[in-house]
Design a protein around this motif. Structure first.
Motif, PDB file in Angstrom:
ATOM      1  N   ARG A 198       9.579   6.627   5.444  1.00 33.30           N
ATOM      2  CA  ARG A 198       8.501   5.927   4.319  1.00 33.30           C
ATOM      3  C   ARG A 198       8.214   7.114   3.236  1.00 33.30           C
ATOM      4  NH1 ARG A 198       8.855   0.988   6.366  1.00 33.30           N
ATOM      5  NH2 ARG A 198       8.495   0.854   8.579  1.00 33.30           N
ATOM      6  N   VAL A 199       8.130   8.476   3.463  1.00 36.67           N
ATOM      7  CA  VAL A 199       7.731   9.397   2.467  1.00 36.67           C
ATOM      8  C   VAL A 199       9.164   9.864   1.906  1.00 36.67           C
ATOM      9  CG1 VAL A 199       6.740  11.654   2.200  1.00 36.67           C
ATOM     10  CG2 VAL A 199       5.877   9.972   4.009  1.00 36.67           C
ATOM     11  N   PRO A 200       8.757   9.711   0.479  1.00 37.30           N
ATOM     12  CA  PRO A 200      10.066  10.056  -0.307  1.00 37.30           C
ATOM     13  C   PRO A 200      10.273  11.688  -0.256  1.00 37.30           C
ATOM     14  CG  PRO A 200       8.667   8.731  -1.676  1.00 37.30           C
ATOM     15  CD  PRO A 200       7.905   8.982  -0.481  1.00 37.30           C
ATOM     16  N   PRO A 253      12.620   1.752   0.123  1.00 35.53           N
ATOM     17  CA  PRO A 253      13.599   2.197  -1.160  1.00 35.53           C
ATOM     18  C   PRO A 253      12.822   3.264  -1.834  1.00 35.53           C
ATOM     19  CG  PRO A 253      13.235  -0.361  -1.114  1.00 35.53           C
ATOM     20  CD  PRO A 253      12.587   0.248   0.159  1.00 35.53           C
ATOM     21  N   GLY A 254      13.250   4.184  -2.420  1.00 33.83           N
ATOM     22  CA  GLY A 254      12.943   5.407  -2.976  1.00 33.83           C
ATOM     23  C   GLY A 254      12.702   6.495  -2.319  1.00 33.83           C
ATOM     24  N   VAL A 255      12.893   6.422  -0.877  1.00 35.03           N
ATOM     25  CA  VAL A 255      12.711   7.527   0.006  1.00 35.03           C
ATOM     26  C   VAL A 255      13.882   8.552  -0.076  1.00 35.03           C
ATOM     27  CG1 VAL A 255      12.573   8.274   2.508  1.00 35.03           C
ATOM     28  CG2 VAL A 255      11.341   6.306   1.561  1.00 35.03           C
ATOM     29  N   LEU A 256      15.385   8.219   0.121  1.00 35.60           N
ATOM     30  CA  LEU A 256      16.143   8.824  -0.192  1.00 35.60           C
ATOM     31  C   LEU A 256      16.430   9.423  -1.569  1.00 35.60           C
ATOM     32  CD1 LEU A 256      18.825   7.311   2.348  1.00 35.60           C
ATOM     33  CD2 LEU A 256      17.264   9.160   2.982  1.00 35.60           C
ATOM     34  N   PRO A 257      17.106  10.629  -1.694  1.00 37.96           N
ATOM     35  CA  PRO A 257      17.525  11.010  -3.231  1.00 37.96           C
ATOM     36  C   PRO A 257      18.703  10.396  -3.467  1.00 37.96           C
ATOM     37  CG  PRO A 257      17.829  12.857  -1.489  1.00 37.96           C
ATOM     38  CD  PRO A 257      17.236  11.718  -0.589  1.00 37.96           C
ATOM     39  N   THR A 258      19.024  10.320  -4.670  1.00 38.60           N
ATOM     40  CA  THR A 258      20.121   9.715  -5.114  1.00 38.60           C
ATOM     41  C   THR A 258      21.362  11.053  -4.798  1.00 38.60           C
ATOM     42  OG1 THR A 258      19.900  10.910  -7.326  1.00 38.60           O
ATOM     43  CG2 THR A 258      19.251   8.590  -7.188  1.00 38.60           C
ATOM     44  N   PRO A 259      22.660  10.675  -4.734  1.00 32.76           N
ATOM     45  CA  PRO A 259      23.445  11.773  -4.617  1.00 32.76           C
ATOM     46  C   PRO A 259      23.647  12.927  -5.521  1.00 32.76           C
ATOM     47  CG  PRO A 259      24.456   9.434  -4.344  1.00 32.76           C
ATOM     48  CD  PRO A 259      23.162   9.306  -4.849  1.00 32.76           C
ATOM     49  N   GLN A 260      23.225  12.845  -7.079  1.00 34.60           N
ATOM     50  CA  GLN A 260      23.017  13.688  -7.761  1.00 34.60           C
ATOM     51  C   GLN A 260      21.883  14.565  -7.554  1.00 34.60           C
ATOM     52  OE1 GLN A 260      25.083  14.488 -10.299  1.00 34.60           O
ATOM     53  NE2 GLN A 260      23.850  16.258 -10.886  1.00 34.60           N
ATOM     54  N   LEU A 272       0.794  -1.165  -0.042  1.00 31.05           N
ATOM     55  CA  LEU A 272      -0.056  -0.092  -0.088  1.00 31.05           C
ATOM     56  C   LEU A 272       1.034   1.144   0.053  1.00 31.05           C
ATOM     57  CD1 LEU A 272      -2.773  -0.898   2.552  1.00 31.05           C
ATOM     58  CD2 LEU A 272      -2.834  -1.038  -0.013  1.00 31.05           C
ATOM     59  N   PRO A 273       0.414   2.312  -0.436  1.00 27.01           N
ATOM     60  CA  PRO A 273       1.112   3.761  -0.488  1.00 27.01           C
ATOM     61  C   PRO A 273       1.555   3.791   0.992  1.00 27.01           C
ATOM     62  CG  PRO A 273      -0.962   3.991  -1.816  1.00 27.01           C
ATOM     63  CD  PRO A 273      -1.041   2.572  -1.055  1.00 27.01           C
ATOM     64  N   TYR A 274       2.854   4.223   1.146  1.00 21.85           N
ATOM     65  CA  TYR A 274       3.340   4.528   2.373  1.00 21.85           C
ATOM     66  C   TYR A 274       3.188   3.267   3.535  1.00 21.85           C
ATOM     67  CZ  TYR A 274       3.112   9.195   0.281  1.00 21.85           C
ATOM     68  OH  TYR A 274       3.235  10.257  -0.538  1.00 21.85           O
ATOM     69  N   VAL A 275       3.349   2.330   2.839  1.00 27.67           N
ATOM     70  CA  VAL A 275       3.163   0.993   3.655  1.00 27.67           C
ATOM     71  C   VAL A 275       1.835   1.131   4.703  1.00 27.67           C
ATOM     72  CG1 VAL A 275       5.414   0.200   3.626  1.00 27.67           C
ATOM     73  CG2 VAL A 275       4.740   1.650   5.661  1.00 27.67           C
ATOM     74  N   GLY A 276       0.656   1.754   3.969  1.00 27.54           N
ATOM     75  CA  GLY A 276      -0.500   1.675   4.681  1.00 27.54           C
ATOM     76  C   GLY A 276      -0.494   2.758   5.639  1.00 27.54           C
ATOM     77  N   ARG A 277       0.253   3.889   5.591  1.00 24.95           N
ATOM     78  CA  ARG A 277       0.225   5.079   6.768  1.00 24.95           C
ATOM     79  C   ARG A 277      -0.407   6.283   6.162  1.00 24.95           C
ATOM     80  NH1 ARG A 277       5.878   3.613  10.224  1.00 24.95           N
ATOM     81  NH2 ARG A 277       5.201   1.524  10.493  1.00 24.95           N
ATOM     82  N   ILE A 334       5.556  12.779   8.361  1.00 26.90           N
ATOM     83  CA  ILE A 334       4.603  13.863   8.499  1.00 26.90           C
ATOM     84  C   ILE A 334       5.009  15.060   7.945  1.00 26.90           C
ATOM     85  CG2 ILE A 334       3.023  14.969   9.808  1.00 26.90           C
ATOM     86  CD1 ILE A 334       2.802  12.701  11.644  1.00 26.90           C
ATOM     87  N   ALA A 335       6.259  15.371   8.196  1.00 25.43           N
ATOM     88  CA  ALA A 335       6.899  16.639   7.668  1.00 25.43           C
ATOM     89  C   ALA A 335       6.886  16.613   6.360  1.00 25.43           C
ATOM     90  CB  ALA A 335       8.223  16.958   8.604  1.00 25.43           C
ATOM     91  N   MET A 336       7.724  15.531   5.857  1.00 20.21           N
ATOM     92  CA  MET A 336       7.843  15.492   4.467  1.00 20.21           C
ATOM     93  C   MET A 336       6.580  15.550   3.625  1.00 20.21           C
ATOM     94  SD  MET A 336      10.661  15.801   2.798  1.00 20.21           S
ATOM     95  CE  MET A 336      11.984  15.092   4.065  1.00 20.21           C
TER      96      MET A 336
END
Length: 278
Positions: A181-183, A206-213, A113-118, A159-161
């Protein structure tokens, strides 16, 4: 502060002051127990403000920047004073919001589920912040509510993100402590600082943190630490809190605190994200 208490009482939104303290820097902490009648929900808020900056704001000589701190799940909103004091010392009006209540269902993970259901938890947090902002405006009208700094630990960081994705026009900075959880918001106008733990019990999705670039392009500071996830509150050891405070203060002073941020020859790097905190 007395004027603020009087206004809150007249609005019938203050049911009691459960906590009050003055730090050596003249920072006042007060807990406001607000009630959102539309949602039939109690929202406790710890407000921190430095009394001399509050007086300047009341006299029209200062516009209080606003920081909203969101608590991690099962951690009290009053357990982030080590963060609140950094902001208050710089002249911020700081509101630490209690998002979860004992009557709330436990935080569950639902894979797929989106954001693991949260998602509903984040929407509830969004509503809490919007409600608190409207109450603060009535008591501290001489504050800048159009350029918020959002801070959050763990679930509070998510929540902040999430709030920043929904209200990009209101947010200028986001500081997270191990949100999972939130990208991250990718927006060149938004400054982001994130402290990451080294804790096998708390893994970032996966996908939460940005890539270095992406981090370089959008001025996102990632600070890797060797700290446990649960250390990122007042419960943590002093050395961990002091290092977080130092990096946060550097960030608020427009310095770069990680090697993932664009090169800045005018400021020294406080902590290198490629070299974990000891």
């Amino acid at each position: 502060m007395k004027r603020g208490i009087a206004v809150l009482a007249s609005l019938c939104v203050l049911s009691g002051a459960g906590y009050y303290a003055v730090s050596k820097w003249g920072i006042e902490h007060q807990t406001l127990n607000l009630f959102d009648s539309a949602r039939q929900r109690l929202v406790a808020v710890d407000v921190a403000v430095r009394w001399d900056y509050e007086m300047k704001a009341n006299d029209g000589f200062w516009k209080l920047p606003v920081a909203i701190i969101s608590n991690g799940n099962t951690v009290k909103n009053t357990e982030y004073s080590f963060l609140a004091n950094v902001f208050a010392a710089r002249g911020y009006l700081v509101a630490s919001v209690q998002h979860d209540l004992p009557t709330d269902p436990p935080l569950m993970t639902k894979v797929g589920l989106p954001y693991v259901g949260r998602l509903e938890v984040y929407k509830k947090g969004e509503a809490n912040i919007l409600f608190v902002l409207e109450k603060l405006k009535k008591v501290w009208p001489n504050a800048d509510y159009g350029h918020l700094t959002l801070v959050g630990h763990s679930n509070g960081g998510d929540i902040a993100m999430y709030f920043a994705t929904q209200h990009a026009d209101l947010v200028s900075k986001v500081v997270t402590l191990d949100n999972l959880r939130v990208p991250f918001v990718l927006n060149k106008t938004l400054k982001i600082l994130s402290f990451r733990s080294k804790d096998p019990s708390f893994q970032t999705d996966p996908g939460v943190l940005p890539t270095p670039q992406q981090a370089k392009e959008d001025s996102i500071d990632i600070v890797k630490t060797q700290f446990q996830h649960t250390w990122m509150s007042d419960r943590g050891p002093d050395f961990a809190k002091e290092r977080i405070q130092t990096a946060l203060d550097k960030f608020l002073g427009n310095g770069n605190v990680s090697d993932l941020a664009p090169a800045d020859t005018d400021h020294l790097i406080v902590y290198n994200a490629g070299t974990a905190f000891p």
